[in-house]
Scaffold this motif. Sequence first.
Motif, PDB file in Angstrom:
ATOM      1  N   LEU A  49       0.845  -1.112   0.096  1.00 18.80           N
ATOM      2  CA  LEU A  49       0.087   0.201   0.046  1.00 18.80           C
ATOM      3  C   LEU A  49       1.045   1.229   0.069  1.00 18.80           C
ATOM      4  CD1 LEU A  49      -2.877   0.843   0.302  1.00 18.80           C
ATOM      5  CD2 LEU A  49      -2.644   1.170   2.611  1.00 18.80           C
ATOM      6  N   SER A  50       1.844   1.195   0.719  1.00 19.79           N
ATOM      7  CA  SER A  50       2.791   2.307   0.861  1.00 19.79           C
ATOM      8  C   SER A  50       3.568   2.507  -0.289  1.00 19.79           C
ATOM      9  CB  SER A  50       3.806   2.182   1.736  1.00 19.79           C
ATOM     10  OG  SER A  50       4.833   3.386   2.186  1.00 19.79           O
ATOM     11  N   LEU A  51       3.956   1.668  -1.122  1.00 17.10           N
ATOM     12  CA  LEU A  51       4.649   1.615  -2.299  1.00 17.10           C
ATOM     13  C   LEU A  51       3.553   2.021  -3.537  1.00 17.10           C
ATOM     14  CD1 LEU A  51       7.354   0.865  -3.747  1.00 17.10           C
ATOM     15  CD2 LEU A  51       6.359  -1.491  -4.209  1.00 17.10           C
ATOM     16  N   SER A  52       2.424   1.622  -3.328  1.00 18.72           N
ATOM     17  CA  SER A  52       1.586   2.103  -4.225  1.00 18.72           C
ATOM     18  C   SER A  52       1.176   3.744  -4.224  1.00 18.72           C
ATOM     19  CB  SER A  52       0.418   1.200  -4.245  1.00 18.72           C
ATOM     20  OG  SER A  52      -0.454   1.196  -3.210  1.00 18.72           O
ATOM     21  N   GLY A  53       1.403   4.082  -2.846  1.00 18.75           N
ATOM     22  CA  GLY A  53       1.149   5.223  -2.672  1.00 18.75           C
ATOM     23  C   GLY A  53       2.249   6.336  -3.158  1.00 18.75           C
ATOM     24  N   GLY A  54       3.312   5.909  -3.111  1.00 26.47           N
ATOM     25  CA  GLY A  54       4.335   6.520  -3.447  1.00 26.47           C
ATOM     26  C   GLY A  54       4.455   6.491  -4.680  1.00 26.47           C
ATOM     27  N   LEU A  55       4.121   5.478  -5.708  1.00 30.55           N
ATOM     28  CA  LEU A  55       4.064   5.613  -7.233  1.00 30.55           C
ATOM     29  C   LEU A  55       2.678   6.536  -7.356  1.00 30.55           C
ATOM     30  CD1 LEU A  55       4.602   4.608  -9.942  1.00 30.55           C
ATOM     31  CD2 LEU A  55       2.795   2.918  -9.704  1.00 30.55           C
ATOM     32  N   PHE A  56       1.831   6.762  -6.816  1.00 37.07           N
ATOM     33  CA  PHE A  56       0.686   7.682  -6.987  1.00 37.07           C
ATOM     34  C   PHE A  56       1.293   9.152  -6.897  1.00 37.07           C
ATOM     35  CE2 PHE A  56      -2.880  10.072  -5.539  1.00 37.07           C
ATOM     36  CZ  PHE A  56      -3.491  10.311  -6.582  1.00 37.07           C
TER      37      PHE A  56
ATOM     38  N   ILE B  58      10.109   1.947   3.977  1.00 35.82           N
ATOM     39  CA  ILE B  58      11.574   1.526   4.549  1.00 35.82           C
ATOM     40  C   ILE B  58      11.316   1.048   6.017  1.00 35.82           C
ATOM     41  CG2 ILE B  58      13.951   2.003   4.986  1.00 35.82           C
ATOM     42  CD1 ILE B  58      13.578   3.721   2.173  1.00 35.82           C
ATOM     43  N   GLY B  59      10.729   1.784   6.721  1.00 38.71           N
ATOM     44  CA  GLY B  59      10.515   1.323   7.957  1.00 38.71           C
ATOM     45  C   GLY B  59       9.841   0.138   8.177  1.00 38.71           C
ATOM     46  N   LEU B  60       8.763   0.051   7.390  1.00 35.71           N
ATOM     47  CA  LEU B  60       7.932  -1.381   7.643  1.00 35.71           C
ATOM     48  C   LEU B  60       8.804  -2.700   7.128  1.00 35.71           C
ATOM     49  CD1 LEU B  60       4.342  -0.280   6.121  1.00 35.71           C
ATOM     50  CD2 LEU B  60       4.855  -0.967   8.546  1.00 35.71           C
ATOM     51  N   SER B  61       9.702  -2.310   6.025  1.00 30.40           N
ATOM     52  CA  SER B  61      10.296  -3.338   5.753  1.00 30.40           C
ATOM     53  C   SER B  61      11.243  -3.841   6.700  1.00 30.40           C
ATOM     54  CB  SER B  61      11.000  -2.909   4.281  1.00 30.40           C
ATOM     55  OG  SER B  61      10.165  -2.696   3.475  1.00 30.40           O
ATOM     56  N   LEU B  62      12.057  -2.801   7.223  1.00 29.99           N
ATOM     57  CA  LEU B  62      12.823  -3.351   8.419  1.00 29.99           C
ATOM     58  C   LEU B  62      12.219  -3.996   9.662  1.00 29.99           C
ATOM     59  CD1 LEU B  62      15.114  -0.018   8.761  1.00 29.99           C
ATOM     60  CD2 LEU B  62      15.698  -2.311   7.927  1.00 29.99           C
ATOM     61  N   LEU B  63      10.831  -3.323   9.988  1.00 34.41           N
ATOM     62  CA  LEU B  63      10.014  -4.066  11.145  1.00 34.41           C
ATOM     63  C   LEU B  63       9.934  -5.561  10.682  1.00 34.41           C
ATOM     64  CD1 LEU B  63       8.207  -3.839  13.493  1.00 34.41           C
ATOM     65  CD2 LEU B  63       6.530  -3.201  12.031  1.00 34.41           C
ATOM     66  N   LEU B  64       9.413  -5.773   9.196  1.00 38.74           N
ATOM     67  CA  LEU B  64       9.274  -7.125   8.853  1.00 38.74           C
ATOM     68  C   LEU B  64      10.450  -7.737   9.032  1.00 38.74           C
ATOM     69  CD1 LEU B  64       7.244  -9.233   7.454  1.00 38.74           C
ATOM     70  CD2 LEU B  64       7.993  -8.264   5.457  1.00 38.74           C
TER      71      LEU B  64
ATOM     72  N   ASN C 253       8.105  20.944  -4.635  1.00 39.59           N
ATOM     73  CA  ASN C 253       8.554  20.721  -3.264  1.00 39.59           C
ATOM     74  C   ASN C 253       7.759  19.734  -2.360  1.00 39.59           C
ATOM     75  OD1 ASN C 253      10.406  22.627  -3.869  1.00 39.59           O
ATOM     76  ND2 ASN C 253       9.423  24.427  -2.846  1.00 39.59           N
ATOM     77  N   SER C 254       6.674  18.897  -3.101  1.00 39.42           N
ATOM     78  CA  SER C 254       6.164  18.036  -2.604  1.00 39.42           C
ATOM     79  C   SER C 254       7.059  16.870  -1.861  1.00 39.42           C
ATOM     80  CB  SER C 254       5.116  17.605  -3.377  1.00 39.42           C
ATOM     81  OG  SER C 254       4.335  16.491  -2.778  1.00 39.42           O
ATOM     82  N   ASN C 255       6.900  16.569  -0.526  1.00 39.74           N
ATOM     83  CA  ASN C 255       7.601  15.503   0.123  1.00 39.74           C
ATOM     84  C   ASN C 255       6.694  14.315   0.312  1.00 39.74           C
ATOM     85  OD1 ASN C 255       9.826  17.006   0.084  1.00 39.74           O
ATOM     86  ND2 ASN C 255       9.278  17.922   2.159  1.00 39.74           N
ATOM     87  N   ARG C 256       5.507  14.070  -0.267  1.00 38.23           N
ATOM     88  CA  ARG C 256       4.779  13.010   0.028  1.00 38.23           C
ATOM     89  C   ARG C 256       5.057  11.674  -0.366  1.00 38.23           C
ATOM     90  NH1 ARG C 256      -1.473  14.634  -1.406  1.00 38.23           N
ATOM     91  NH2 ARG C 256      -0.620  14.750  -3.387  1.00 38.23           N
ATOM     92  N   MET C 257       5.775  11.711  -1.938  1.00 35.61           N
ATOM     93  CA  MET C 257       6.365  10.423  -2.250  1.00 35.61           C
ATOM     94  C   MET C 257       7.563  10.154  -1.196  1.00 35.61           C
ATOM     95  SD  MET C 257       8.317   9.817  -5.784  1.00 35.61           S
ATOM     96  CE  MET C 257       9.756  10.600  -5.464  1.00 35.61           C
ATOM     97  N   VAL C 258       8.291  11.007  -0.668  1.00 34.14           N
ATOM     98  CA  VAL C 258       9.446  10.632   0.230  1.00 34.14           C
ATOM     99  C   VAL C 258       9.041  10.185   1.637  1.00 34.14           C
ATOM    100  CG1 VAL C 258      11.641  11.734   1.336  1.00 34.14           C
ATOM    101  CG2 VAL C 258      10.863  12.450  -0.982  1.00 34.14           C
ATOM    102  N   THR C 259       7.822  10.789   2.226  1.00 33.46           N
ATOM    103  CA  THR C 259       7.268  10.250   3.148  1.00 33.46           C
ATOM    104  C   THR C 259       6.843   8.943   2.985  1.00 33.46           C
ATOM    105  OG1 THR C 259       6.781  12.457   3.872  1.00 33.46           O
ATOM    106  CG2 THR C 259       5.960  10.925   5.073  1.00 33.46           C
ATOM    107  N   SER C 260       6.024   8.584   1.969  1.00 31.38           N
ATOM    108  CA  SER C 260       5.521   7.312   1.631  1.00 31.38           C
ATOM    109  C   SER C 260       6.549   6.367   1.682  1.00 31.38           C
ATOM    110  CB  SER C 260       4.628   7.312   0.585  1.00 31.38           C
ATOM    111  OG  SER C 260       4.376   6.086   0.144  1.00 31.38           O
TER     112      SER C 260
END
Length: 72
Positions: free
Chosen positions: A20-27, A48-54, A36-43
């Motif tokens: 879901l986060s990956l598809s949000g970044g693509l969107f 990355i945080g979820l992947s490390l948690l996994l 100056n939109s940081n929404r993709m970087v945040t997503s």
Amino acid sequence: MSGELLFKILVIAILLFILLSLSGGLFFLIKDKKKNSNRMVTSLSFRIGLSLLLFFLLFYGFYSGLIHPHGM
């Protein structure tokens, strides 16, 4: 429910949140027109945080015996 089943459900849920986060970044990559939109970087940072948690969750599950590797 057993602990193994709950652990597997948690792993699958985290995988779905990663997708879901990956598809949000693509969107946000396609639709954001501002420079100056940081929404993709945040997503993607969230992914990355979820992947490390996994990764650490799988590591814990292996050593605690909640998941078992398959032998060949």
